[in-house]
Design a protein around this motif. Structure first.
Motif, PDB file in Angstrom:
ATOM      1  N   ASP A   1      28.430 -16.609  20.578  1.00  0.00           N
ATOM      2  CA  ASP A   1      27.387 -17.168  19.725  1.00  0.00           C
ATOM      3  C   ASP A   1      27.999 -17.686  18.421  1.00  0.00           C
ATOM      4  O   ASP A   1      28.805 -17.014  17.790  1.00  0.00           O
TER       5      ASP A   1
ATOM      6  N   ARG B   1      26.740 -18.279  15.364  1.00  0.00           N
ATOM      7  CA  ARG B   1      26.454 -17.526  14.137  1.00  0.00           C
ATOM      8  C   ARG B   1      27.340 -16.291  14.072  1.00  0.00           C
ATOM      9  O   ARG B   1      27.921 -15.976  13.036  1.00  0.00           O
ATOM     10  N   GLU B   2      27.464 -15.593  15.188  1.00  0.00           N
ATOM     11  CA  GLU B   2      28.261 -14.368  15.204  1.00  0.00           C
ATOM     12  C   GLU B   2      29.752 -14.676  15.063  1.00  0.00           C
ATOM     13  O   GLU B   2      30.504 -13.921  14.468  1.00  0.00           O
TER      14      GLU B   2
ATOM     15  N   ASP C   1      22.881 -17.041   5.996  1.00  0.00           N
ATOM     16  CA  ASP C   1      23.872 -16.544   6.951  1.00  0.00           C
ATOM     17  C   ASP C   1      25.263 -17.046   6.552  1.00  0.00           C
ATOM     18  O   ASP C   1      25.399 -18.078   5.897  1.00  0.00           O
TER      19      ASP C   1
ATOM     20  N   ALA D   1      27.201  -8.028  18.498  1.00  0.00           N
ATOM     21  CA  ALA D   1      26.053  -8.944  18.604  1.00  0.00           C
ATOM     22  C   ALA D   1      26.331 -10.031  19.637  1.00  0.00           C
ATOM     23  O   ALA D   1      25.457 -10.383  20.439  1.00  0.00           O
TER      24      ALA D   1
ATOM     25  N   LYS E   1      24.260 -10.807  23.063  1.00  0.00           N
ATOM     26  CA  LYS E   1      23.685 -12.139  23.318  1.00  0.00           C
ATOM     27  C   LYS E   1      24.153 -12.685  24.653  1.00  0.00           C
ATOM     28  O   LYS E   1      23.393 -13.307  25.397  1.00  0.00           O
TER      29      LYS E   1
ATOM     30  N   ASP F   1      18.527 -11.134  22.593  1.00  0.00           N
ATOM     31  CA  ASP F   1      18.726 -11.660  21.246  1.00  0.00           C
ATOM     32  C   ASP F   1      19.251 -10.541  20.342  1.00  0.00           C
ATOM     33  O   ASP F   1      18.712  -9.438  20.349  1.00  0.00           O
TER      34      ASP F   1
ATOM     35  N   ARG G   1      21.333  -9.951  16.321  1.00  0.00           N
ATOM     36  CA  ARG G   1      21.789 -10.579  15.095  1.00  0.00           C
ATOM     37  C   ARG G   1      22.559  -9.555  14.262  1.00  0.00           C
ATOM     38  O   ARG G   1      22.076  -8.452  14.048  1.00  0.00           O
ATOM     39  N   SER G   2      23.745  -9.930  13.799  1.00  0.00           N
ATOM     40  CA  SER G   2      24.532  -9.013  12.978  1.00  0.00           C
ATOM     41  C   SER G   2      24.236  -9.247  11.500  1.00  0.00           C
ATOM     42  O   SER G   2      23.929 -10.370  11.088  1.00  0.00           O
TER      43      SER G   2
ATOM     44  N   ALA H   1      13.996 -10.048  11.449  1.00  0.00           N
ATOM     45  CA  ALA H   1      14.726 -10.195  12.710  1.00  0.00           C
ATOM     46  C   ALA H   1      14.065  -9.371  13.812  1.00  0.00           C
ATOM     47  O   ALA H   1      13.929  -9.828  14.953  1.00  0.00           O
TER      48      ALA H   1
ATOM     49  N   ALA I   1      14.572  -9.654  17.858  1.00  0.00           N
ATOM     50  CA  ALA I   1      16.017  -9.471  17.967  1.00  0.00           C
ATOM     51  C   ALA I   1      16.423  -8.006  17.849  1.00  0.00           C
ATOM     52  O   ALA I   1      15.734  -7.214  17.207  1.00  0.00           O
TER      53      ALA I   1
END
Lengths: 421, 421
Positions: A62, A64-65, A145, B82, B86, B91, B93-94, B124, B129
């Motif tokens: 991913d 974003r990660e 982010d 994360a 995914k 879903d 998110r870190s 989130a 998520a």
């Protein structure tokens, strides 16, 4: 007191010894009476190692990660560099990209800098500290982010900081002595350029010169930042990349450098009906694939058929995507066929002096002809002439052109291995 | 729908395979219909490796920079976790500590959590998520610098998140099956405790039990967070650490566990004039050294001399500092001499049921006497009795007491090596 921004790449901070060496250089700049702000890349191969880990846990990580992951690399190098400087008796403070006020868009992996708010850096400078900033990263304005700036991100960080802080100069430290008239691995008689305009540097970078990233040069040109590209392994003066004022151009040599590039492929759309709108139709289609088209050439159509050929170059890795898109729309556009050639080389002759000098193209074409090298495509700008040749001819072409235009040095350049991020 | 906070230590996310295993466990919790928030430590030994690097560039690394450096470890593990989740189709998110709203004081290296503002985590969660938070770190309210929470920081992060989000339970995953009646390496017949009050757990942790950090337990007790300590290598139920309501204590067993501790030394101040204010004078002096004094014992003075002895225990590493301070003020305080003994062992018998049961101390002392083990110091609280013995007797003492108070299991416990951060 001057304000100097310095950028050190990954190879300059690859291990503890290198970090201490860089710390000493930074302190020397401080001792000389300057305020110093430093942008740093991740240590050596650490980014590749993090990337490998990412692929071990996820086939397509991913974005974003991935940015959260990769941005940790520069946090490590800035913290180590700051503590090295402190233990040598000078005040230093590290800042992450977000802390340094680097605000970007949300395009993870290749975010654009939207604004720089260096309020924390200014107050650290006011308190007499050396400021160490994590390169390559920022904070998305919309989502808060972590983002990364993509290839050449640390160069871009340095230039953006120099612009925001109105620094006197932005020194880009690398593992070569500066910008060369050509790649010394290709042209052994290449010599270091002392001064080059940002505009010329932009053309060199866009045409395959690796020492500076095009985004950073663009940023420097747009914001009037003077760059000094130099080696972190010596104290030699490097190359000054400057923004000329009116009249400066008079002193320019005609030709500044020769860049070569073997990373592109050529696609030719054969037999395009020569009616208005066809080129637009083709390149709108290509734009949708997000391919980075470089040179475009269209010949006059043959009167007998009313058909023309359109050729363009683009990164080899993007060719298949574009070919697929073109073939899918072949009927709608009405062309005869499409050809793909990934055995091309590109040579670009760059020089601000070309503007005022005729005959440069003629001399270039003649020299290649004399060497028996065939030219397949030509494209020009005010300060650049690019030609496409067979891939296996382009290095020879560069040596010939380098010599004909009087760029050759008396001695062969020392060639270093590799380059930092 | 329940909200479950989970904490995974460094050994649970030591490599890509472990991270994928943890990802599956998290997804299983999500699939069971729960909202999940996860606090994660840095991968395996990565914190030690960063620490080594710091010491290579600086003999005494700057604390602020050390926090910037070490906090990168958890950013790596949360991003990888994360992306693993995914890529398994859920879903996730870190968030770094600062992004998760962990606000601390400015005490770099052992910052205290001042407040938690989990607004980003809530939104989130609202979007469905799984939330992954970097443990061990926060942002200083005063300076906006990165801080770390010190030993047990990731446990504390998890408990603080559970409190702020009003989670139903905070699961602490570790490499043992739960909290044991004693250290299975010392007492082979130790057995897993199913339920224990936070108060008892606090006494066990304060007296040498390593499975949970005292700060995290303190936080859980103060905020009414229920902990579930369990193994990340099995699906077995672990130990529930709960906050009893009125009346719950009735069901308590008298004694819950036996902790031993070989990390302390004993200092005896001999011949202190038995006049008001002397003890205060001594311990004010010690407080200035910031030593962590544990047990304090003062005997009645001998009528013939008017002098008394004061003994106390403290971490071995802090003994020299305190001895130096005491000797410097010997004349002012007026004691005769000072003795230092680093060959002591401490045994603590813990149980909420003690409050309502007399005779526990007598039974403890008798059992040690029967085993020929001499008691050198005694200290008690409502739910704990601690004794100091010779260092080489304390393990035997633990086995004897464990058996006498009916804690022995039918079979020997499996012993695991090491424990996570």
């Amino acid at each position: 007191m001057s304000l100097i921004v310095q950028k050190y790449g990954g190879s300059s901070v690859a291990d503890a010894e290198s970090i201490k060496r860089v710390a000493k250089r930074i302190i020397a700049t401080r001792k000389a009476g300057n305020d110093v702000v430093v942008a740093v890349s991740a240590m050596g191969d650490s980014t590749d190692e993090l990337m490998d880990l990412a692929h071990e846990v996820s086939p397509i990580p991913d974005q974003r990660e991935l940015d959260m992951l990769l941005s940790s690399g520069e946090r490590i190098s800035v913290a180590l560099l700051a503590m090295a400087i402190k233990s040598m008796g000078y005040d230093a403070r590290s800042f992450s990209g977000p802390q340094a006020g680097m605000r970007t868009d949300t395009h993870h992996g290749s975010a654009r800098i939207v604004e720089v708010d260096p309020v924390r850096l200014r107050s650290a400078l006011d308190e007499g500290a050396i400021v160490i900033v994590a390169g390559f990263q920022g904070l998305s304005l919309d989502t808060a982010d972590i983002t990364t700036l993509g290839r050449g991100g640390s160069d871009t960080t340095a230039v953006a900081l120099a612009a925001a802080l109105k620094a006197d100069v932005c020194e880009i430290y690398t593992d070569v002595d500066g910008v060369f008239t050509s790649d010394p691995r290709v042209v052994p008689l290449a010599r270091k350029i002392d001064r080059i305009t940002a505009e010329e540097m932009l053309e060199l970078a866009a045409n395959g010169a690796k020492v500076l990233y095009i985004r950073a040069v663009e940023f420097a040109r747009r914001h009037g930042v003077t760059l000094h590209v130099r080696s972190s392994f010596s104290n030699n003066e490097g190359t000054l990349v400057y923004n000329p004022k009116e009249g400066d151009e008079m002193e320019q040599p005609i030709v500044t450098g020769v860049a070569t590039d073997l990373s592109e492929a050529k696609i030719t759309v054969v037999g395009v009906p020569d009616v208005p709108g066809k080129a637009a139709q083709i390149f709108s289609l290509i734009a949708k694939t997000e391919a980075n088209v470089d040179m475009i050439v269209q010949n006059v159509s043959a009167a007998s058929t009313g058909l023309t050929d359109i050729s363009f170059t683009l990164p080899k890795s993007e060719a298949q995507l574009v070919l697929t898109a073109l073939r899918a729309d072949q009927e709608a556009i009405g062309f005869v066929s499409v050809q793909h050639d990934d055995q091309i080389g590109k040579l670009a002759l760059v020089g601000a002096g070309m503007k005022a000098n005729t005959g440069v193209s003629a001399k270039l074409f003649q020299s290649l002809s004399d060497a028996g090298i065939n030219i397949e495509m030509i494209s020009t700008s005010e300060i650049r002439i690019s030609v496409v040749t067979r891939a296996d001819s382009v290095n020879e072409a560069a040596r010939v052109v380098h010599s004909v235009f009087g760029l050759d040095n008396d001695i062969e350049a020392t060639v270093y291995a590799g380059t930092g991020r």
